[in-house]
Design an enzyme around this catalytic site. Structure first.
Site, mmCIF file in Angstrom:
data_model
loop_
_atom_site.group_PDB
_atom_site.id
_atom_site.type_symbol
_atom_site.label_atom_id
_atom_site.label_comp_id
_atom_site.label_asym_id
_atom_site.label_seq_id
_atom_site.Cartn_x
_atom_site.Cartn_y
_atom_site.Cartn_z
ATOM 1 N N ASP A 826 51.807 32.088 0.544
ATOM 2 C CA ASP A 826 52.072 32.460 1.936
ATOM 3 C C ASP A 826 52.415 33.935 2.076
ATOM 4 O O ASP A 826 52.189 34.544 3.114
ATOM 5 C CB ASP A 826 53.224 31.617 2.492
ATOM 6 C CG ASP A 826 52.766 30.195 2.771
ATOM 7 O OD1 ASP A 826 51.549 29.955 2.696
ATOM 8 O OD2 ASP A 826 53.613 29.350 3.048
ATOM 9 N N CYS A 858 39.432 37.435 5.785
ATOM 10 C CA CYS A 858 40.730 36.767 5.598
ATOM 11 C C CYS A 858 41.299 36.599 7.001
ATOM 12 O O CYS A 858 40.637 36.020 7.850
ATOM 13 C CB CYS A 858 41.642 37.550 4.656
ATOM 14 S SG CYS A 858 41.704 39.325 4.936
ATOM 15 N N SER A 859 42.469 37.137 7.275
ATOM 16 C CA SER A 859 42.989 37.077 8.642
ATOM 17 C C SER A 859 42.666 38.375 9.374
ATOM 18 O O SER A 859 41.962 38.383 10.375
ATOM 19 C CB SER A 859 44.495 36.829 8.638
ATOM 20 O OG SER A 859 44.996 36.752 9.958
ATOM 21 N N ALA A 860 43.168 39.491 8.846
ATOM 22 C CA ALA A 860 42.875 40.791 9.455
ATOM 23 C C ALA A 860 41.571 41.369 8.947
ATOM 24 O O ALA A 860 41.023 42.295 9.546
ATOM 25 C CB ALA A 860 44.017 41.763 9.175
ATOM 26 N N GLY A 861 41.090 40.859 7.803
ATOM 27 C CA GLY A 861 39.848 41.383 7.248
ATOM 28 C C GLY A 861 40.040 42.662 6.466
ATOM 29 O O GLY A 861 39.098 43.459 6.345
ATOM 30 N N ILE A 862 41.223 42.872 5.907
ATOM 31 C CA ILE A 862 41.456 44.101 5.149
ATOM 32 C C ILE A 862 42.149 43.844 3.807
ATOM 33 O O ILE A 862 41.802 44.469 2.805
ATOM 34 C CB ILE A 862 42.288 45.118 5.957
ATOM 35 C CG1 ILE A 862 43.611 44.504 6.417
ATOM 36 C CG2 ILE A 862 41.504 45.652 7.132
ATOM 37 C CD1 ILE A 862 44.550 45.488 7.091
ATOM 38 N N GLY A 863 43.142 42.947 3.768
ATOM 39 C CA GLY A 863 43.945 42.772 2.559
ATOM 40 C C GLY A 863 43.212 42.025 1.467
ATOM 41 O O GLY A 863 42.693 42.605 0.509
ATOM 42 N N GLN A 902 45.516 45.975 1.434
ATOM 43 C CA GLN A 902 46.538 46.288 2.427
ATOM 44 C C GLN A 902 47.845 46.777 1.829
ATOM 45 O O GLN A 902 48.503 47.641 2.380
ATOM 46 C CB GLN A 902 46.781 45.026 3.261
ATOM 47 C CG GLN A 902 47.682 45.215 4.457
ATOM 48 C CD GLN A 902 47.761 43.945 5.268
ATOM 49 O OE1 GLN A 902 47.035 42.987 5.007
ATOM 50 N NE2 GLN A 902 48.623 43.913 6.252
#
Length: 931
Positions: A826, A858-863, A902
């Site tokens: 998480d 992913c969620s933001a598309g960066i990490g 990230q």
């Protein structure tokens, strides 16, 4: 008879003169010289040396006054019966006494030539070279001396240690001395007479007691090993500190630390930079000025190359030379196989000093050949200190005397600063709930070669306060490596206003049950302080600073981190316990948070607008990265960029901390790359996070989008040199409920047949990605496209699905593979990369022969998206026998989509995974590519 007196006198004088001449010609006797010689014969030919050992015992040695100091060292090692002796040395207190008065005894000079205090001469037996890993020490007896040294370092505040870590180390110390915790013997207060840290409290002793209970079964040797294994991870472990000043007009006080890995720069006991030995080509000094010259860096700014010469001002010439000698000794001991031979030049300029002992390599090699000594020895009990005064002397007085004898400065005195109202942040992780000071920052206009600050932090974006006092992974102020700064202007960022922080949040937060019903996507977070009164987060901003209240740090394992939903870095705080804080000053907000602990429930209720980043002015980003070169063992230009040497350098830079420092310096958004499409009013609701936006130049443009051509996604193409391969990706954010149709339209238009998902739908009570696919054997329409899920398999770590994607108007059908990684924790990164590496290998198998772009999100598309692309790119480079420089890979990715990878922890994770892949042969250099 007359008597001629004058004549008689003249005759007598003539006779005396004749007699004296005869004496001279036949022999002479020097009375004064004879007396002096007789006195010298009675003068002792030895000097008395008193040596204080790490267990607080002392011993007296008689040394020939004409003998070299090595003679004393030999006697000391013989007295201790110490085998692994090359890590140790003798220190003495030089004149004048002060912060920089401790010197190491040079074994090649006589004692009298070095020591100006005595006889008798007093010395302190200490660890000189701190081993990077206690497992390198073959002898339990040697580790015991290291254990005593580190305990002393903590007590004297030479080794700065957070309270939680100090309690853990103290518990190992108690286990070593008292053995297993026994409730019958170890009653309340059984640690009261021990002294582990200065200003020790009852609460601290309770923490130590609780941790002591967990060490059952550990022998003294086990406990001491675990003690050292934990201590080696502290920022200031094994640091030979020297006080200095920044060599510019600011004249800021810093400390230079010499270690096994290189030279470390501290400000107020916080590490702000690391220069590894692999990067340093020369160290020199002139009067009070100390210089290091770094390797020539291949800097991608107008193909220019520069030499980095960095200078520091020391307290005095003597302290400057002392630092220089320490660097010479540490570099020789830890980096070389054999000491360099002395110069044979008759006429040479500069100091002739060279390290004369054995290197660590020689010590370890000898240890392999030498039979292990199974010795028994007695461990000295700790000195006990009563809480009352002992013999009229308080415990604090004993500590103060210890500091003077040791020659160390009370470092805590330098930690008090005046808080600047324009850039102060507060910490709610301390015992009183608020940090009493803020860290001073280096001047932002310091851009010369002699500095490590390239101006990447402004006063408004400075994130001080430090909820974890000495955490290398997040200490990013000032920028942690020397750079050449080129000025540039970013027209898009010059149009920013405070409204940038007030962009409405999105639908995903309304559906998770934690938001308000007002449609603004706000999240309510409730938490109570821990036993020490800590919430575990930092905030910055306020009406007086022209900034919203932003969460700048969240400490792992604290109430803020464990709350459901979790408080995240970058969240904007709107309400505190029902109070609107938008018009309150920073200090008022601090008081509101602090006051919540005084209520009956002690509960803190925050209403926040979720976010993952606090927007920063692009014009403040450095415009190039600190690019690593190859390991210094490369013998020629043809081998300078070998795969092996690049991975050796990566390993070394991870150990020294330089890798993370370089990553933190790299720009997150490429200068002069606009993001205007994302800020169009009609496109704002399509962004999951307000400041995660695609570059206009590389964004995916929809041809037939239902609500326009915008989607938050970028093309990312990674070329593998020497192979002709270009891995094509589309890095995208996780779809929102209102962007699912656009997502599938992108899949169709780009002819993509593989979608890789690196997040679960909900994590810690927050929606990370909307489910944009139907359940198994069900069909769902997305505009002109129809999706049917025909297969689904799930393991504890992965989920694999297959979809039929049909265009309703043309009846054209395509087959889509969907791969989801669900084992990412998480928060943070996986403890073990095994599952992730297995997933990447399966992605590579599915990508085999594919020319269309793979969609990764992913969620933001960066990490996590950046982690996967970096990992696969590195694997391909290994197969192609190309050098692997993760920082260059990240820079290449960020040139195409901002912020890929990230956090520093994600970067460290992928670097360690790359080394594991290579070292374990999971991916091997292919025979198709010749050396």
């Amino acid at each position: 008879m007359d008597y001629d007196f004058d004549k008689e006198v003249s005759t007598s004088l003539a006779e005396l003169h004749t007699m004296s001449m005869r004496l001279v010609s036949s022999g002479s006797y020097n009375v004064r010289a004879s007396e002096m010689a007789h006195l010298q014969d009675r003068t002792p030919k030895t000097v008395t040396c008193v040596v204080h050992f790490l267990d607080d015992s002392c011993e007296t040695f008689e040394i020939d006054k004409r003998a070299k100091a090595q003679n004393l060292l030999d006697k000391v090692f013989e007295h201790l019966e110490l085998v692994e002796k090359d890590y140790f040395g003798l220190q003495y207190l030089d004149l004048p006494p002060g912060d920089d008065a401790l010197r190491w005894l040079d074994p090649l000079k006589t004692i009298k030539k070095q020591c100006r205090v005595g006889p008798p001469f007093e010395f302190f037996f200490r660890v000189k070279f701190y081993v990077s890993d206690p497992s390198k020490l073959a002898e339990e007896y040697t580790r015991y001396h290291f254990f005593l040294q580190v305990k002393r370092d903590i007590l004297s505040e030479k080794l700065v240690c957070p309270p939680s870590q100090a309690a853990l180390l103290a518990s190992f110390s108690v286990q070593s001395e008292l053995g297993d915790y026994n409730p019958d013997e170890h009653k309340d207060g059984y640690l009261a007479d021990f002294l582990f840290i200065p200003s020790q409290t009852d609460d601290f002793e309770k923490m130590v007691c609780e941790k002591h209970k967990q060490h059952r079964g550990q022998t003294p040797a086990d406990a001491e090993y675990n003690f050292l294994d934990k201590a080696k991870r502290l920022d200031m472990y094994g640091i030979d500190l020297h006080n200095a000043r920044v060599r510019d007009q600011s004249n800021i006080e810093i400390q230079l630390g010499v270690t096994s890995a290189g030279l470390v720069v501290f400000q107020n006991n916080v590490k702000i930079n690391t220069f590894s030995w692999a990067k340093i080509v020369k160290i020199s000094f002139k009067r009070k000025q100390f210089f290091i010259q770094l390797r020539r860096e291949a800097v991608s700014v107008e193909n220019d190359s520069i030499e980095n010469l960095i200078g520091f001002n020391m307290i005095s010439y003597r302290s400057c030379k002392n630092l220089w000698k320490s660097c010479v000794e540490h570099h020789t001991f830890f980096r070389l196989h054999h000491p360099n031979p002395p110069s044979k030049k008759i006429f040479s300029i500069g100091s002739k000093f060279r390290y004369s002992g054995r290197t660590e390599y020689q010590t370890l090699e000898e240890g392999k050949r030498r039979a292990k000594i199974d010795r028994t020895f007695s461990r000295s009990p700790s000195k006990r200190y009563a809480r009352r005064t002992v013999g009229g002397v308080s415990r604090d007085a004993i500590l103060e005397e210890k500091r003077y004898i040791e020659g160390y400065r009370n470092l805590t005195k330098s930690q008090t600063f005046t808080s600047n109202s324009t850039n102060s942040t507060h910490n709610f992780n301390r015992y009183d709930g608020v940090n009493s000071h803020t860290r001073a920052t280096l001047p932002h206009d310091y851009k010369s070669r002699a500095s490590w600050n390239d101006g990447t932090r402004s006063e408004k974006s400075d994130d001080d306060g430090g909820f974890l006092s000495h955490n290398t992974s997040r200490d990013t102020y000032p920028a942690p490596a020397p750079t050449k700064v080129v000025n540039f202007n970013s027209s898009e960022e010059n149009t920013r206003s405070d409204q940038y922080y007030d962009i409405p949040a999105y639908e995903e937060y309304i559906s998770n049950g934690n938001g308000y019903a007002d449609g603004h996507g706000l999240v309510t977070i409730r938490m109570t302080p821990d036993d020490l009164g800590r919430f575990g987060f930092n905030v910055k901003g306020g009406a007086d600073q022209g900034m919203p209240i932003i969460v700048s740090r969240v400490a792992p394992g604290t109430p803020a981190d464990l709350a459901i939903p979790r408080l995240n870095e970058g969240d904007q705080v709107l309400f505190i316990n029902g109070r609107d804080v938008s018009q309150h000053t920073h200090e008022q907000v601090v008081m509101f948070i602090k006051a919540s602990r005084e209520t009956h429930s002690g509960e803190l209720v925050l209403v926040v607008r979720p976010n993952v980043y606090v927007g920063e002015d692009q014009s403040e980003e450095p415009d190039f990265t600190y690019i690593p070169e190859t390991h210094q063992i490369a013998s020629s230009s043809s081998s300078a960029n070998t795969l092996e040497s690049s991975l050796m350098l990566l390993q070394e830079s991870l150990e020294s901390g330089a890798a993370l420092a370089q990553f933190e310096q790299l720009y997150r958004k490429k200068p002069n790359m606009t993001m205007n499409a994302a800020r169009n009013e009609s496109n704002i609701p399509k962004n999951r996070y307000r400041d995660i936006s695609p570059y206009d130049k590389t964004r995916v443009v929809l041809k037939t989008g239902s609500t326009g051509d915008y989607i938050n996604a970028n093309y990312v193409n990674m070329e593998i040199p020497g192979s002709g391969i270009v891995n094509r990706y589309i890095a995208a954010q996780g779809p929102l409920p209102n962007t699912c149709t656009d997502f599938w339209q992108m899949v169709w238009e780009q002819h993509s047949s593989l979608v890789v998902m690196l997040t679960t739908k909900v994590e810690r009570g927050r929606v990370k990605c909307h489910q944009y696919w139907p359940e198994l054997y069900e069909t769902e329409d997305f505009g002109a496209l129809q999706i049917t899920c025909v297969k689904e398999e799930e393991t504890p770590s992965f989920a694999f699905r297959e979809f039929n994607l049909t265009h309703v108007e043309t009846s054209e059908e395509r087959h889509i593979r969907h791969m989801q990684y669900i084992a990412w924790p998480d928060h943070g990164v996986p403890d073990d990369p095994s599952d992730f590496l297995e997933f990447v290998m399966k992605v590579r198998q599915n990508r085999s022969g594919m020319v269309e772009p793979t969609i990764v999100h992913c969620s933001a598309g960066i990490g996590r998206t950046g982690v996967l692309i970096t990992m696969e790119t590195a694997m391909c480079r290994v197969e192609a026998r190309q050098p692997v420089y993760p920082l260059i890979i990240v820079k290449e990715m960020r040139d195409q989509r901002a912020m890929l990878i990230q956090t520093a922890s994600q970067y460290k994770f992928v670097c360690e995974a790359i080394l594991r892949v290579y070292n374990e042969g999971l991916v091997k250099p292919s025979e198709d590519y010749h050396r």
